[in-house]
Enzyme design. Structure first.
Site, PDB file in Angstrom:
ATOM      1  N   GLY A 169       0.634  -1.124   0.091  1.00 42.04           N
ATOM      2  CA  GLY A 169      -0.057   0.025   0.092  1.00 42.04           C
ATOM      3  C   GLY A 169       0.826   1.382   0.014  1.00 42.04           C
ATOM      4  O   GLY A 169       2.192   1.285  -0.368  1.00 42.04           O
ATOM      5  N   ASN A 170       0.090   2.424   0.101  1.00 41.23           N
ATOM      6  CA  ASN A 170       0.968   3.716   0.263  1.00 41.23           C
ATOM      7  C   ASN A 170       0.506   4.666   1.468  1.00 41.23           C
ATOM      8  O   ASN A 170      -0.706   4.270   1.878  1.00 41.23           O
ATOM      9  CB  ASN A 170       1.209   4.262  -0.974  1.00 41.23           C
ATOM     10  N   ARG A 171       1.174   5.681   1.760  1.00 43.64           N
ATOM     11  CA  ARG A 171       0.661   6.375   2.722  1.00 43.64           C
ATOM     12  C   ARG A 171      -0.352   7.488   2.584  1.00 43.64           C
ATOM     13  O   ARG A 171      -0.576   8.355   3.368  1.00 43.64           O
ATOM     14  CB  ARG A 171       2.054   7.117   3.468  1.00 43.64           C
ATOM     15  N   ALA A 187      -3.847   7.903  -4.891  1.00 47.59           N
ATOM     16  CA  ALA A 187      -2.479   7.663  -5.028  1.00 47.59           C
ATOM     17  C   ALA A 187      -2.481   6.207  -5.531  1.00 47.59           C
ATOM     18  O   ALA A 187      -2.335   5.251  -4.783  1.00 47.59           O
ATOM     19  CB  ALA A 187      -1.651   7.707  -3.832  1.00 47.59           C
TER      20      ALA A 187
END
Ligand code: CTP
Length: 403
Positions: A211-213, A278
């Site tokens: 995943g990402n932030r 994102a």
């Protein structure tokens, strides 16, 4: 950014009980600074947190709390006060008050005024995260929204008792800015806006993912601002735990490919697409059907394949909406963002610098807007204010593109 204006507006401010009641003092000052004429009504519980005298001094007007105050009734009866109000604002609104309003109770002065007034109603909730998330509260919120009430917030963040999540009162300056935005022009009336937001999660096995932030806050704020600007808004959201903004239709997805499917299904019927998500650039080539085991202390090699570029695909549609991308960069922001604008054939790109000190997982941000032949900087501001400014530019530029 322009100072919000509520010039000449007669605002009835209802304050209910809770620790956030102290913030209503600053709110009175800010409402008056914005030009509003403010009368304050406290619930009995609110008066336990802040004295009526404080509000009287700040508003320059008598403050009322009970239904049975003869002298107050003699100067302005409660029905007269309900009629006087051009806008009813409740801040903070407790779970109890929201429940009473949803059920049309008239068991104290504030609830009676809300029932007797035909003015638009805005509600800024403040309560514990679990009380906000409770099905009873959410059902009451849905009822009030259906009747046309506007919810301002709640904000997401740390609370008392080491908890965190949605339930905090918006800051007074945000409440005033949102109230002003509600009165403002609706430049996207009659338009349909599609927004993608949040991260994507790419599964490795049944328990792990890449995943990402991204918190999703910017995209949710854009959806909210577009709805406030009069648009019909569809929000395709990756995995985030944010409340759906008022009046916005939401489609939840998890992976980039699910997001692509949802966005491409929706895009042709929308006038504007804002790609704030994102999107994960890569996903594991295959998802392991069972949990991967660490065998013998060795490492793990994952083969990754590139995800489809949703934004570029929408921009390449034969009947494409006005297409807005985001660019999160750690360096050379303008050069990289302009290259992205050109490469993906976008109408507008909103670029920001990301890193440990800015961008993701924060409430504020700054944006550099680029379009073919132009640029504009939007200074550091909270994401809601920034989203309103961005939406105003999108409305202008998309109208020019259509002309
Ligand atoms: N985007 C998308 N689909 C992807 C990747 C990105 O729709 N698979 C969109 C994002 O929503 C955002 C913009 O494209 O609006 C960001 O561009 P992107 O190509 O992701 O930038 P980077 O990945 O940062 O590109 P680079 O690695 O070249 O910096």
């Amino acid at each position: 950014m322009n100072r919000p204006s509520l010039a000449g507006m007669r605002v009835l401010l209802g304050v209910s009980g809770g620790i956030a009641a102290y913030k209503a003092c600053e709110l009175v000052r800010r409402l008056r600074d914005a030009g509003a004429d403010v009368r304050v009504v406290l619930t009995e519980n609110a008066a336990r947190f802040v004295t009526p005298l404080t509000f009287q001094a700040l508003s320059g007007q008598p403050v009322r709390s009970g239904l049975w105050d003869d002298s107050a009734e003699a100067s302005m009866g409660h029905l007269e006060l309900a009629h006087w109000a051009q806008h009813v604002l409740i801040a903070p609104a407790s779970a109890d008050l929201i429940a009473r309003l949803a059920h049309g109770l008239a068991d104290d002065l504030l609830a009676t005024l809300c029932l007797a007034s035909t003015a638009p109603l805005s509600i800024a909730p403040a309560m514990n995260v679990r009380m906000w998330a409770h099905a009873a509260t959410q059902a009451n919120v849905a009822t009030l929204r259906q009747r046309g009430a506007t919810f301002l917030g709640p904000a997401d963040g740390p609370m008392a008792e080491n908890e965190s999540g949605p339930g905090r009162l918006l800051e007074p300056h945000q409440i005033v800015a949102e109230l002003a935005a509600l009165q403002g022009p609706r430049p996207l009336a009659g338009k349909r806006v599609l927004v993608s937001a949040g991260p994507t999660f790419e599964d490795i096995d049944p328990v792990r993912f890449i995943g990402n932030r991204s918190s999703g806050r910017m995209g949710f704020a854009v959806a909210e601002a577009a709805a406030q600007a009069g648009a019909e808004v569809t929000l395709v959201a990756g995995p985030v735990s944010l409340a759906t903004p008022a009046g916005v239709a939401r489609v939840d997805v998890r992976s980039a490919r699910q997001m692509r499917e949802a966005v491409l299904a929706q895009a042709p019927r929308h006038d504007v697409f804002v790609s704030a998500a994102a999107v994960g650039d890569f996903r594991p080539e295959a998802v392991a059907p069972q949990k991967l085991k660490k065998s013998g202390g060795g490492g793990l090699e994952l083969a990754l394949v590139q995800n489809p570029d949703i934004l570029a695909e929408v921009a390449a549609l034969p009947q494409r909406p006005f297409v807005v991308g985001f660019a999160a960069e750690t360096e050379n922001v303008e050069d990289y963002a302009r290259a992205k604008l050109e490469r993906k054939k976008l109408d507008l790109i909103a670029a920001n610098r990301v890193g440990a000190d800015c961008g993701f997982e924060r409430d504020d941000n700054a944006l550099l807007l680029l379009w073919p032949g132009g640029r504009e900087e939007l200074a550091q501001a909270d994401k809601r204010a920034l989203a309103r400014a961005l939406v105003a530019r999108i409305a202008e530029r998309s109208a020019q593109a259509r002309a």
